[in-house]
Scaffold this motif. Structure first.
Motif, PDB file in Angstrom:
ATOM      1  N   ALA A 186      -7.042  -0.945 -22.540  1.00 21.37           N
ATOM      2  CA  ALA A 186      -6.195  -0.077 -21.721  1.00 21.37           C
ATOM      3  C   ALA A 186      -6.873   0.102 -20.369  1.00 21.37           C
ATOM      4  CB  ALA A 186      -5.983   1.272 -22.393  1.00 21.37           C
ATOM      5  N   VAL A 187      -6.144  -0.197 -19.316  1.00 19.20           N
ATOM      6  CA  VAL A 187      -6.663  -0.079 -17.949  1.00 19.20           C
ATOM      7  C   VAL A 187      -5.922   1.054 -17.252  1.00 19.20           C
ATOM      8  CG1 VAL A 187      -7.039  -1.249 -15.747  1.00 19.20           C
ATOM      9  CG2 VAL A 187      -7.107  -2.566 -17.880  1.00 19.20           C
ATOM     10  N   HIS A 188      -6.666   2.068 -16.847  1.00 17.38           N
ATOM     11  CA  HIS A 188      -6.048   3.167 -16.104  1.00 17.38           C
ATOM     12  C   HIS A 188      -6.248   2.912 -14.621  1.00 17.38           C
ATOM     13  CE1 HIS A 188      -6.092   7.518 -14.551  1.00 17.38           C
ATOM     14  NE2 HIS A 188      -4.850   7.150 -14.737  1.00 17.38           N
ATOM     15  N   LEU A 189      -5.153   2.628 -13.932  1.00 14.30           N
ATOM     16  CA  LEU A 189      -5.208   2.311 -12.499  1.00 14.30           C
ATOM     17  C   LEU A 189      -4.720   3.495 -11.684  1.00 14.30           C
ATOM     18  CD1 LEU A 189      -3.845  -1.352 -12.220  1.00 14.30           C
ATOM     19  CD2 LEU A 189      -6.212  -0.587 -11.970  1.00 14.30           C
ATOM     20  N   ARG A 190      -5.614   4.124 -10.953  1.00 14.88           N
ATOM     21  CA  ARG A 190      -5.213   5.115  -9.960  1.00 14.88           C
ATOM     22  C   ARG A 190      -5.172   4.401  -8.610  1.00 14.88           C
ATOM     23  NH1 ARG A 190      -5.448  10.458 -10.027  1.00 14.88           N
ATOM     24  NH2 ARG A 190      -4.113  10.070  -8.238  1.00 14.88           N
ATOM     25  N   PHE A 191      -3.979   4.035  -8.193  1.00 13.10           N
ATOM     26  CA  PHE A 191      -3.836   3.319  -6.923  1.00 13.10           C
ATOM     27  C   PHE A 191      -2.567   3.781  -6.216  1.00 13.10           C
ATOM     28  CE2 PHE A 191      -4.366  -0.526  -4.210  1.00 13.10           C
ATOM     29  CZ  PHE A 191      -5.742  -0.471  -4.066  1.00 13.10           C
ATOM     30  N   GLU A 192      -2.258   5.076  -6.392  1.00 16.23           N
ATOM     31  CA  GLU A 192      -1.085   5.638  -5.743  1.00 16.23           C
ATOM     32  C   GLU A 192      -1.378   5.859  -4.256  1.00 16.23           C
ATOM     33  OE1 GLU A 192      -2.666   6.959  -8.290  1.00 16.23           O
ATOM     34  OE2 GLU A 192      -1.315   7.403  -9.949  1.00 16.23           O
ATOM     35  N   PRO A 193      -0.356   5.855  -3.410  1.00 12.18           N
ATOM     36  CA  PRO A 193      -0.567   6.024  -1.959  1.00 12.18           C
ATOM     37  C   PRO A 193      -1.326   7.302  -1.609  1.00 12.18           C
ATOM     38  CG  PRO A 193       1.672   5.281  -2.396  1.00 12.18           C
ATOM     39  CD  PRO A 193       1.063   5.567  -3.728  1.00 12.18           C
ATOM     40  N   ASP A 194      -0.995   8.429  -2.253  1.00 13.70           N
ATOM     41  CA  ASP A 194      -1.663   9.679  -1.899  1.00 13.70           C
ATOM     42  C   ASP A 194      -3.138   9.656  -2.285  1.00 13.70           C
ATOM     43  OD1 ASP A 194      -0.693   9.876  -4.712  1.00 13.70           O
ATOM     44  OD2 ASP A 194      -1.705  11.811  -4.629  1.00 13.70           O
ATOM     45  N   MET A 195      -3.424   9.005  -3.414  1.00 11.05           N
ATOM     46  CA  MET A 195      -4.813   8.926  -3.869  1.00 11.05           C
ATOM     47  C   MET A 195      -5.642   8.073  -2.910  1.00 11.05           C
ATOM     48  SD  MET A 195      -7.101   6.953  -5.836  1.00 11.05           S
ATOM     49  CE  MET A 195      -8.370   7.282  -7.041  1.00 11.05           C
ATOM     50  N   LEU A 196      -5.069   6.961  -2.467  1.00  6.91           N
ATOM     51  CA  LEU A 196      -5.784   6.086  -1.527  1.00  6.91           C
ATOM     52  C   LEU A 196      -5.962   6.778  -0.183  1.00  6.91           C
ATOM     53  CD1 LEU A 196      -4.130   2.614  -2.262  1.00  6.91           C
ATOM     54  CD2 LEU A 196      -6.062   3.717  -3.386  1.00  6.91           C
ATOM     55  N   ALA A 197      -4.943   7.503   0.255  1.00 10.52           N
ATOM     56  CA  ALA A 197      -5.048   8.218   1.522  1.00 10.52           C
ATOM     57  C   ALA A 197      -6.139   9.275   1.447  1.00 10.52           C
ATOM     58  CB  ALA A 197      -3.701   8.858   1.866  1.00 10.52           C
ATOM     59  N   PHE A 198      -6.190   9.989   0.349  1.00 10.72           N
ATOM     60  CA  PHE A 198      -7.199  11.036   0.177  1.00 10.72           C
ATOM     61  C   PHE A 198      -8.609  10.456   0.183  1.00 10.72           C
ATOM     62  CE2 PHE A 198      -9.788  14.063  -2.163  1.00 10.72           C
ATOM     63  CZ  PHE A 198      -9.370  15.275  -1.651  1.00 10.72           C
ATOM     64  N   SER A 199      -8.771   9.249  -0.360  1.00  6.90           N
ATOM     65  CA  SER A 199     -10.104   8.635  -0.454  1.00  6.90           C
ATOM     66  C   SER A 199     -10.679   8.271   0.916  1.00  6.90           C
ATOM     67  CB  SER A 199     -10.053   7.379  -1.330  1.00  6.90           C
ATOM     68  OG  SER A 199      -9.394   6.311  -0.665  1.00  6.90           O
ATOM     69  N   GLY A 200      -9.796   8.017   1.895  1.00  7.46           N
ATOM     70  CA  GLY A 200     -10.279   7.621   3.213  1.00  7.46           C
ATOM     71  C   GLY A 200     -10.776   6.195   3.268  1.00  7.46           C
ATOM     72  N   CYS A 201     -10.433   5.383   2.278  1.00  6.84           N
ATOM     73  CA  CYS A 201     -10.914   3.998   2.205  1.00  6.84           C
ATOM     74  C   CYS A 201      -9.890   3.027   2.797  1.00  6.84           C
ATOM     75  CB  CYS A 201     -11.210   3.630   0.749  1.00  6.84           C
ATOM     76  SG  CYS A 201     -12.491   4.650  -0.014  1.00  6.84           S
ATOM     77  N   TYR A 202     -10.334   1.817   3.028  1.00  6.30           N
ATOM     78  CA  TYR A 202      -9.473   0.759   3.563  1.00  6.30           C
ATOM     79  C   TYR A 202      -9.453  -0.396   2.566  1.00  6.30           C
ATOM     80  CZ  TYR A 202      -7.907  -3.139   6.481  1.00  6.30           C
ATOM     81  OH  TYR A 202      -7.242  -4.227   6.958  1.00  6.30           O
ATOM     82  N   TYR A 203      -8.245  -0.952   2.332  1.00  4.94           N
ATOM     83  CA  TYR A 203      -8.090  -1.956   1.277  1.00  4.94           C
ATOM     84  C   TYR A 203      -7.561  -3.298   1.785  1.00  4.94           C
ATOM     85  CZ  TYR A 203      -8.844   2.117  -1.570  1.00  4.94           C
ATOM     86  OH  TYR A 203      -9.395   3.240  -2.117  1.00  4.94           O
ATOM     87  N   GLY A 204      -7.667  -3.529   3.073  1.00  2.00           N
ATOM     88  CA  GLY A 204      -7.341  -4.854   3.606  1.00  2.00           C
ATOM     89  C   GLY A 204      -5.900  -5.055   4.003  1.00  2.00           C
ATOM     90  N   GLY A 205      -5.122  -3.970   4.140  1.00  2.00           N
ATOM     91  CA  GLY A 205      -3.701  -4.114   4.458  1.00  2.00           C
ATOM     92  C   GLY A 205      -3.381  -4.073   5.937  1.00  2.00           C
ATOM     93  N   GLY A 206      -4.399  -4.119   6.791  1.00  2.00           N
ATOM     94  CA  GLY A 206      -4.167  -4.176   8.223  1.00  2.00           C
ATOM     95  C   GLY A 206      -3.641  -2.884   8.813  1.00  2.00           C
ATOM     96  N   ASP A 207      -3.012  -3.020  10.006  1.00  3.96           N
ATOM     97  CA  ASP A 207      -2.527  -1.836  10.726  1.00  3.96           C
ATOM     98  C   ASP A 207      -1.448  -1.092   9.948  1.00  3.96           C
ATOM     99  OD1 ASP A 207      -4.229  -2.376  12.795  1.00  3.96           O
ATOM    100  OD2 ASP A 207      -2.741  -3.483  13.977  1.00  3.96           O
ATOM    101  N   LYS A 208      -0.647  -1.823   9.188  1.00  2.00           N
ATOM    102  CA  LYS A 208       0.415  -1.187   8.387  1.00  2.00           C
ATOM    103  C   LYS A 208      -0.206  -0.197   7.394  1.00  2.00           C
ATOM    104  CE  LYS A 208       4.309  -2.361   5.327  1.00  2.00           C
ATOM    105  NZ  LYS A 208       3.848  -1.718   4.074  1.00  2.00           N
TER     106      LYS A 208
ATOM    107  N   GLY B 217      -2.718   6.848   6.831  1.00  2.00           N
ATOM    108  CA  GLY B 217      -3.112   7.865   7.794  1.00  2.00           C
ATOM    109  C   GLY B 217      -2.105   8.987   7.878  1.00  2.00           C
ATOM    110  N   GLU B 218      -0.809   8.650   7.833  1.00  4.52           N
ATOM    111  CA  GLU B 218       0.249   9.661   7.864  1.00  4.52           C
ATOM    112  C   GLU B 218       0.190  10.548   6.620  1.00  4.52           C
ATOM    113  OE1 GLU B 218       2.622  10.428  10.303  1.00  4.52           O
ATOM    114  OE2 GLU B 218       1.169   9.220  11.435  1.00  4.52           O
ATOM    115  N   ILE B 219      -0.053   9.928   5.461  1.00  2.00           N
ATOM    116  CA  ILE B 219      -0.145  10.713   4.220  1.00  2.00           C
ATOM    117  C   ILE B 219      -1.360  11.632   4.271  1.00  2.00           C
ATOM    118  CG2 ILE B 219      -0.465  10.565   1.721  1.00  2.00           C
ATOM    119  CD1 ILE B 219       0.986   7.871   1.808  1.00  2.00           C
TER     120      ILE B 219
END
Length: 551
Positions: free
Chosen positions: A292-314, A320-322
C-alpha cells in the motif's frame, strides 16, 4: 507547594485540586494513578546498574581511576533488549516483505491493576466538549488525546465534534465515520463518555459553555492548574482546535490508554468497514501479498511545502497562488528544502525507491491518495514501473458512490486497506503516515517503510551520474533504519507507541535456525549492502484480522 510541583515530586499522583474547592464532593483528578513509589516492585537491572555506576563514579572521584571494564559489563546488563541480542542476525539482511523480529513483539495496552475504573458522570468534575481540527487522521489524534485529558481532569467526555471547516470541507459527524456506541462502551472502564450534555445541565447553566484553546503539547499539570478550575466553576467547558494539545511523553498508564483509544475504541462504521474489507479481499484474490502506497501529492500540500517539482513557470504560479492562503508562511528556498529532506517524494521517486529496495515490477500496488497534482501525467512513471497498480476507485466501482462527497470517509477506506497491506510506504511523514505506522507496529510490526528523505533527496538528484546497481546499493544503505524494524527510531508516541509494545520470551536457537534458513532460502529479496542475503516468506493466505478486530 503548587499542583504542578506536587505532581512532579509524587511521580504522577496529582493532588486533589477539586477537593480544595469543594470539600464535601468526591473530585478525584486522575485518581487512578495511585501507583507510587510506595508500591513494591521487583528491582530492575536498570536500578542495579545505575547504583553500580553511581558507586563507580564516587570511587573515580577519590582514586582518579575509571573502572571501564565494570562499566562495560553494567551497560551490557542494561541493554538486555531483544534487538541487541538479535543484532548479529539483523545486520546481515532485512527481508523487504516482513520483519524477522516481528514475531518477538506484540501490542499490549491492558489497563494496570491500579488504574481505577471511571467515575460515574454524576460524580465527575463536569462535561468536556472537544472540537477537533484538520483531516481524518489529525482529528483521530485529537480524539485520542481528548479521552486522556478527560481522564486527567476526571471529566465526563462528550463525543467529540469533527472539523467541518478545514480544507477538505467534509461535513461528516463522528457517527458518520466512527462507531459511537462501540467507542463509548469500549472505554467505559476508563472514562465516562456521553453523546451530548444532558438538557437538565444545559438549562441550569447561567452562562453558555466556556470556550478556550490550550497550547500545543501541554503537560498534564497545565490541565490541572489552568483548565480544571474553569471546569469546576462552569461545569461545561469546550476546548477548540484540539489537535496535538497534549504532551507526547506521559505516564505509562496514560500512554496505554492512548493505545486503547486509537487501536481499539476508534472503530469505523459498519458501511466503511465493509467496503474497506471488500477492497482488501479483492487485492488478496489477485496476489498473495501487496504494497500500500500512501501518496500525499495534493496541490495544497505541495504549495504548503514550498518545494519545486519540475513543472516550470506553470507550477510556480499555481502553487504560489495556493500558498497565499497561509499569510504567515515564510519564503522558502525550494532547493534548500529538498536538501533538508522536507519535500515529499514524487510518485516516480517512490517507484524508483521500491525497485531499488528489491521489489519486482510485477508487485501489486494499492495507491491511497487524494487529488494528485498533475493527474495521470504525474502518476504515469509509477504505473510504468509497477503496472499492477490499483486504487479504491478501480476496485470498488459503484460501491464507492455513497462515500464520494466525503473526503474523510474515503480516507477511512484507504486507512483500512493500508493497515491490512503486507508493506506500507508513504512519500511523506504526515498524520496518516504516522498514525498507520504506529498501528502497524502495535498490530504485529508489519513492514512499514519510511523514506529517509534527507539522504534520498541527494541520491535521487544525482541518480543520472551513477549506474542502476550503484544507485540501488546506495538506496538500500540509506534506508537501513527506516524499514519499520521493532526497535527502530524514536519520535511522537502516535508513530512509536513504545509503552504499548511488549516482548515475547525467545530462545537463541530460534535465531540460529532463522540464520540458517536465510542462507539457503529462495524467498523474497532482502535489503543488504552486499545484496547476498535472502529472506523467507510464507505464502499462506492471511486471515482478515481487521474483520475479526472490527466485527
Amino acid at each position: 507547594m503548587g499542583v504542578a510541583k506536587a505532581w512532579r515530586f509524587t511521580g504522577g499522583v496529582f493532588s486533589n485540586l477539586a477537593l480544595v474547592h469543594q470539600q464535601n464532593k468526591q473530585h478525584f483528578c486522575w485518581r487512578s494513578l495511585s501507583w507510587s513509589s510506595a508500591q513494591r516492585r521487583p528491582v530492575s537491572w536498570s536500578v542495579v546498574c545505575g547504583f553500580m555506576l553511581f558507586a563507580l563514579g564516587l570511587i573515580s572521584l577519590f582514586t582518579g581511576h575509571v573502572a571501564s571494564d565494570l562499566e562495560w559489563y553494567s551497560q551490557r546488563l542494561v541493554k538486555r533488549s531483544l534487538y541487541h541480542k538479535l543484532d548479529r542476525a539483523s545486520h546481515t539482511s532485512i527481508d523487504i516483505w516482513k520483519s524477522k523480529l516481528s514475531k518477538f513483539y506484540y501490542g499490549c495496552s491492558e489497563r494496570g491493576p491500579l488504574f481505577a475504573p471511571a467515575v460515574r458522570k454524576q460524580f465527575t468534575n463536569g462535561y468536556l466538549l472537544i472540537a477537533t481540527s484538520g483531516g481524518l487522521n489529525q482529528q483521530r489524534t485529537g480524539i485520542t488525546d481528548a479521552v486522556v485529558v478527560a481522564r486527567i481532569l476526571n471529566a465526563t467526555l462528550v463525543v467529540p465534534e469533527l472539523d467541518h471547516h478545514s480544507f477538505w470541507k467534509d461535513d461528516s459527524d463522528f457517527a458518520n465515520i466512527f462507531d459511537g456506541n462501540w467507542f463509548i462502551s469500549t472505554l467505559s472502564e476508563d472514562v465516562t463518555i456521553v453523546k451530548r450534555v444532558p438538557d437538565k445541565v444545559m438549562r441550569s447553566m447561567e452562562k453558555p459553555p466556556y470556550t478556550m484553546r490550550v497550547p500545543r503539547k501541554s503537560e498534564p499539570e497545565y490541565y490541572l492548574d489552568e483548565v480544571l478550575p474553569i471546569l469546576l466553576r462552569r461545569r461545561v467547558l469546550q476546548l477548540t482546535k484540539f489537535d496535538y494539545r497534549l504532551a507526547n511523553n506521559l505516564d505509562e498508564e496514560l500512554q496505554k490508554l492512548r493505545c486503547r483509544v486509537n487501536y481499539h475504541a476508534l472503530r469505523f462504521t459498519k458501511p466503511i468497514r465493509q467496503v474497506g474489507q471488500k477492497l482488501v479481499s479483492r487485492m488478496w484474490k489477485m496476489t498473495s501479498r501487496f504494497i500500500a502506497v500512501h501518496l500525499r501529492f495534493e496541490p495544497d500540500m505541495l504549495a504548503f511545502s514550498g518545494c519545486y517539482y519540475g513543472g516550470g513557470d506553470k507550477e510556480r504560479h499555481e502553487l504560489g497562488e495556493i500558498r497565499k492562503r497561509w499569510e504567515t508562511l515564510p519564503d522558502l528556498s525550494p532547493d534548500e528544502e529538498r536538501k533538508r529532506g522536507k519535500c515529499p517524494l514524487t510518485p516516480h521517486e517512490v517507484g524508483l525507491m521500491l525497485q531499488a529496495l528489491g521489489f519486482e515490477n510485477d508487485t501489486y500496488l494499492y495507491v491511497a491518495s487524494g487529488e494528485i497534482y498533475g493527474g495521470e501525467e504525474t502518476l504515469r512513471p509509477l504505473r510504468d514501473l509497477f503496472p499492477n497498480f490499483y486504487t479504491k476507485e478501480m476496485l470498488a466501482g459503484e460501491e464507492l458512490q455513497p462515500f464520494l462527497p466525503f473526503s474523510s470517509r474515503l480516507a477511512a477506506i484507504d486507512y483500512i486497506v493500508c493497515e491490512e497491506s503486507d508493506v506500507f510506504i508513504t512519500n511523506n511523514n504526515g498524520n496518516m503516515a504516522k498514525n498507520l505506522a504506529g498501528r502497524r507496529r502495535y498490530m504485529g510490526h508489519k513492514r512499514t517503510i519510511r523514506p529517509n528523505a534527507k539522504k534520498l533527496s541527494a541520491l535521487l538528484m544525482a541518480r543520472d551520474k551513477m549506474d542502476w546497481n550503484t544507485f540501488a546499493r546506495k538506496v538500500k544503505s540509506c534506508q537501513r533504519g527506516f524499514m519499520g524494524e521493532p526497535e527502530e527510531g524514536r519520535g511522537e508516541f502516535h508513530e512509536y507507541p513504545s509503552s504499548c509494545i511488549c516482548q515475547k520470551p525467545f530462545k537463541y536457537s530460534i535465531l540460529d535456525n532463522n540464520n540458517d534458513q536465510n542462507k539457503t532460502s529462495k524467498g523474497g529479496p532482502t535489503v543488504s549492502e552486499t545484496n547476498s542475503g535472502h529472506g523467507n516468506y510464507s505464502n499462506d493466505k492471511k486471515v482478515m484480522r481487521y474483520r475479526m478486530k472490527q466485527s
